[in-house]
Design a protein around this motif. Sequence first.
Motif, short mmCIF file in Angstrom:
data_model
loop_
_atom_site.label_atom_id
_atom_site.label_comp_id
_atom_site.label_asym_id
_atom_site.label_seq_id
_atom_site.Cartn_x
_atom_site.Cartn_y
_atom_site.Cartn_z
N PHE A 106 19.96 18.54 -4.47
CA PHE A 106 18.75 17.81 -4.56
C PHE A 106 18.91 16.55 -5.47
N VAL A 107 18.07 15.81 -5.11
CA VAL A 107 17.91 14.57 -6.13
C VAL A 107 16.40 14.50 -6.92
N LEU A 108 16.27 14.43 -8.08
CA LEU A 108 15.21 14.19 -8.66
C LEU A 108 14.71 12.99 -8.78
N THR A 109 13.51 12.11 -8.44
CA THR A 109 13.32 10.81 -8.45
C THR A 109 11.86 10.51 -8.82
N PRO A 110 11.67 9.39 -9.54
CA PRO A 110 10.11 9.20 -9.85
C PRO A 110 9.51 8.35 -8.49
N HIS A 111 10.24 8.13 -7.60
CA HIS A 111 9.63 7.46 -6.50
C HIS A 111 9.32 8.39 -5.06
N ASP A 112 8.09 8.32 -4.85
CA ASP A 112 7.65 9.32 -3.75
C ASP A 112 8.28 8.72 -2.42
N PRO A 113 9.11 9.76 -1.83
CA PRO A 113 9.66 9.56 -0.64
C PRO A 113 8.95 9.44 0.60
N ASP A 114 7.71 10.14 0.55
CA ASP A 114 6.73 9.92 1.56
C ASP A 114 6.17 8.74 1.65
N PHE A 115 5.87 8.05 0.57
CA PHE A 115 5.36 6.75 0.47
C PHE A 115 6.30 5.72 0.85
N GLU A 116 7.83 6.15 0.44
CA GLU A 116 8.53 5.01 1.09
C GLU A 116 8.61 4.99 2.62
N LYS A 117 8.78 6.17 3.39
CA LYS A 117 8.54 6.10 4.65
C LYS A 117 7.36 5.66 5.23
N ALA A 118 6.15 5.86 4.77
CA ALA A 118 5.05 5.08 5.21
C ALA A 118 5.27 3.48 5.15
N MET A 119 5.82 2.98 3.86
CA MET A 119 5.82 1.58 3.90
C MET A 119 6.90 0.99 4.87
N GLU A 120 7.91 1.77 5.23
CA GLU A 120 8.88 1.44 6.28
C GLU A 120 8.23 1.06 7.67
N VAL A 121 7.36 2.16 7.83
CA VAL A 121 6.68 2.22 9.11
C VAL A 121 5.80 0.75 9.08
N ALA A 122 5.02 0.70 8.11
CA ALA A 122 3.96 -0.29 7.89
C ALA A 122 4.84 -1.88 8.00
N ARG A 123 6.01 -1.84 7.57
CA ARG A 123 6.84 -3.13 7.65
C ARG A 123 7.36 -3.55 9.16
N ARG A 124 7.72 -2.04 9.71
CA ARG A 124 7.94 -2.51 11.16
C ARG A 124 6.73 -2.99 12.07
N GLY A 125 5.62 -2.57 11.71
CA GLY A 125 4.33 -2.94 12.44
C GLY A 125 4.25 -4.21 12.12
N MET A 126 4.15 -4.70 10.81
CA MET A 126 3.82 -6.06 10.49
C MET A 126 4.89 -7.23 10.93
N LYS A 127 6.12 -6.82 11.22
CA LYS A 127 7.04 -7.53 11.67
C LYS A 127 6.98 -7.68 13.44
N ARG A 128 6.60 -6.62 14.06
CA ARG A 128 6.11 -6.56 15.22
C ARG A 128 5.02 -7.42 15.71
N TYR A 129 3.94 -7.08 14.93
CA TYR A 129 2.90 -8.02 15.16
C TYR A 129 2.40 -9.09 14.16
N HIS A 130 3.48 -9.90 13.61
CA HIS A 130 3.40 -10.81 12.85
C HIS A 130 2.31 -11.91 13.45
N ASN A 131 2.29 -12.34 14.66
CA ASN A 131 1.51 -13.49 15.16
C ASN A 131 0.11 -13.00 15.02
N ALA A 132 -0.15 -11.75 15.56
CA ALA A 132 -1.67 -11.38 15.49
C ALA A 132 -2.10 -11.30 14.30
N LEU A 133 -1.46 -10.74 13.43
CA LEU A 133 -1.86 -10.38 11.92
C LEU A 133 -2.04 -11.97 11.36
#
Length: 86
Positions: free
Chosen positions: A54-81
């Motif tokens: 295991f690795v100890l990290t100060p960065h929340d891995p769940d937050f990182e996953k959520a941000m990756e999903v958000a980035r994909r959505g923003m890229k896909r719907y760039h024009n609409a946004l």
Amino acid sequence: MADAPKDQKAESKTLQVRRIGNSIGFILPKETAARLDLKEGDRLFVVDQPGGGFVLTPHDPDFEKAMEVARRGMKRYHNALAELAK
């Protein structure tokens, strides 16, 4: 297997598990806490690794996953946004 570069050699430290109230815990050395930029009250996240480690990290891995999903959505719907932002 190639050796790690000289400036990235793995350093081993031993931490002793101690009783803290009704729980158990360990104390990080001052240098390790400084390297992770940790202050009292900060959180560390335990991330399981393949092979049982295991690795100890100060960065929340769940937050990182959520941000990756958000980035994909923003890229896909760039024009609409962009239209909505007007």
